[in-house]
Design an enzyme around this catalytic site. Structure first.
Site, PDB file in Angstrom:
ATOM      1  N   HIS A 107     -13.837   8.819  11.511  1.00  0.00           N
ATOM      2  CA  HIS A 107     -14.712   8.057  10.624  1.00  0.00           C
ATOM      3  C   HIS A 107     -14.177   7.993   9.193  1.00  0.00           C
ATOM      4  CE1 HIS A 107     -16.746  12.028   9.614  1.00  0.00           C
ATOM      5  NE2 HIS A 107     -16.755  11.454   8.429  1.00  0.00           N
ATOM      6  N   ASP A 138     -14.125  11.923  17.197  1.00  0.00           N
ATOM      7  CA  ASP A 138     -14.062  11.762  15.743  1.00  0.00           C
ATOM      8  C   ASP A 138     -12.826  12.417  15.138  1.00  0.00           C
ATOM      9  OD1 ASP A 138     -14.707  10.895  13.250  1.00  0.00           O
ATOM     10  OD2 ASP A 138     -16.409  12.235  12.944  1.00  0.00           O
ATOM     11  N   SER A 221     -15.216  15.616   4.914  1.00  0.00           N
ATOM     12  CA  SER A 221     -14.838  15.258   6.281  1.00  0.00           C
ATOM     13  C   SER A 221     -13.328  15.232   6.450  1.00  0.00           C
ATOM     14  CB  SER A 221     -15.400  13.883   6.638  1.00  0.00           C
ATOM     15  OG  SER A 221     -16.773  13.941   6.889  1.00  0.00           O
TER      16      SER A 221
END
Length: 373
Positions: A107, A138, A221
């Site tokens: 992402h 992911d 992230s």
């Protein structure tokens, strides 16, 4: 890279949170601290207090030992953590090898193939290109060339992570480069579902994640969750938000990281093949859609198609059946089926409860492997 020694059934169970926030662009959050002692640190109990003040000196020494451990790990690992900028946001990444391969979240890269990569130890930005991405877990790999010196991180064995372990989260929260937060491992083996995305409309289901109290904010992230041995045990990916406040308020101290064994397995395939060829994730062998009851509430996973030669076909599952439970766990939607399967293993034989023309049947199904494509 550390190879994945194999999937194991997650004894800690599975979890569905009301709202999860993937942290790769601007946002807010609260940092949470936790205290503790690494191996060898001397932090006395209150009963050890002596009249000469020796307990106070020992406590101070223990605190200094902990601070020294943090600083040692930060100096060791932070040069391996990078900032990845896209046209729409930013995230973090971790250097895997001397060839310039960097692992991050899918992402973070989104649909883009070129990026600006900045290292914690240098203001210079380098052009990064996409090696491969696997949105279902992911994870993605980006490559950079021309960096004078690369310091690959050491991936640890996430199967050895235990609740209570001290960990540091390193990344670029809110664009604040080379930031570090600390906490503990709050739980292991969590199965969580990400918000829907263009790549995974139902939301990626992430099995076996590590829950941590270390603050994970937008921008973290793809960064590093590190133990006090300086090993990366996870890739921070999600932070929980408080559904009672509209799903926008961060829930302090509840973040999730993809375990390093999964990272090593997926990243190695992306580097070698440009794609994931073996998912190591269980599949029922059906295509499903969420069905609703007369009140509009989810009521099961309706079977649209059955994979020829798969476990479901062999067990007698048919198009038109409605899956309501797998392995004794209720299923009320397509996403719910994915979540239950994420906790199971390829080759497991499980009971699957289906409704067929109003009648309930329990069928025994041997699970296959989730296709890579």
């Amino acid at each position: 890279m550390t190879r994945n020694p194999g999937n194991r059934r997650r004894a800690a169970g599975w979890l569905l949170l009301p709202v999860l926030l993937a942290g790769c662009t601007a946002g807010t959050g609260a940092e949470v601290d936790a205290t503790g002692a690494p191996a060898g640190a001397q932090i006395p109990s209150p009963s050890a207090t002596g009249a000469d003040g020796s307990a106070g000196e020992s406590a101070a020494a223990g605190a200094q030992d902990l601070q020294d451990a943090y600083q040692r790990v930060i100096a060791q690992v932070l040069p391996s953590v990078v900032e990845i900028r896209t046209s729409s946001g930013l995230g973090s990444g971790v250097v895997l090898d001397d060839d310039g391969n960097i692992v991050t979240n899918a992402h973070v890269v989104g649909q883009e193939t070129e990026f600006q990569v900045t290292f914690a130890t240098s203001p210079t930005s380098y052009r990064g290109t996409l090696v491969g991405t696997y949105p279902e877990n992911d994870l993605a790999v980006v490559n950079v060339r021309g960096v004078p010196e690369l310091r690959p991180a050491e991936l640890g064995d996430s199967d050895a992570v235990e609740v209570g372990d001290l960990v540091l989260a390193m990344g670029n929260p809110l664009g604040l480069s080379a930031s570090v937060t600390d906490g503990i491992v709050s739980a292991t083996g969590r199965t969580v579902t990400e918000p829907p995305s263009e790549a995974v409309p139902a939301g990626a289901v992430l099995p076996g994640t590590i829950q941590t109290s270390a603050a994970i904010n937008p921008g973290n992230s793809g960064g590093a969750l590190v133990d006090l041995d300086g090993q990366v045990v996870g890739i921070p990916t999600l932070a929980a938000t408080n559904a009672s406040q509209g799903g926008n308020a961060p829930a302090p101290g509840i973040g999730f990281a993809i375990p390093s064994n999964t990272v090593a397995d997926v990243a190695e395939q992306l580097v070698r093949d440009g794609e994931v060829t073996s998912t190591n994730r269980a599949a029922l062998g059906v295509t499903v859609t969420t069905l609703a009851d007369p009140s509009g509430r989810p009521a099961g996973a309706g079977v649209v198609a059955v994979e020829p030669g798969g476990g479901a076909e062999a067990a007698g599952i048919r198009p038109g059946d409605v899956v309501t439970a797998v392995d004794g766990r209720p299923v009320d939607s397509a996403a719910g089926l994915s979540t239950v399967l994420a906790d199971l293993e390829v080759g497991d034989t499980v009971d699957v409860t289906v409704l067929r023309e109003g009648d309930e049947q329990v069928l025994s199904v041997t699970l296959g492997e989730l296709p890579a494509g």
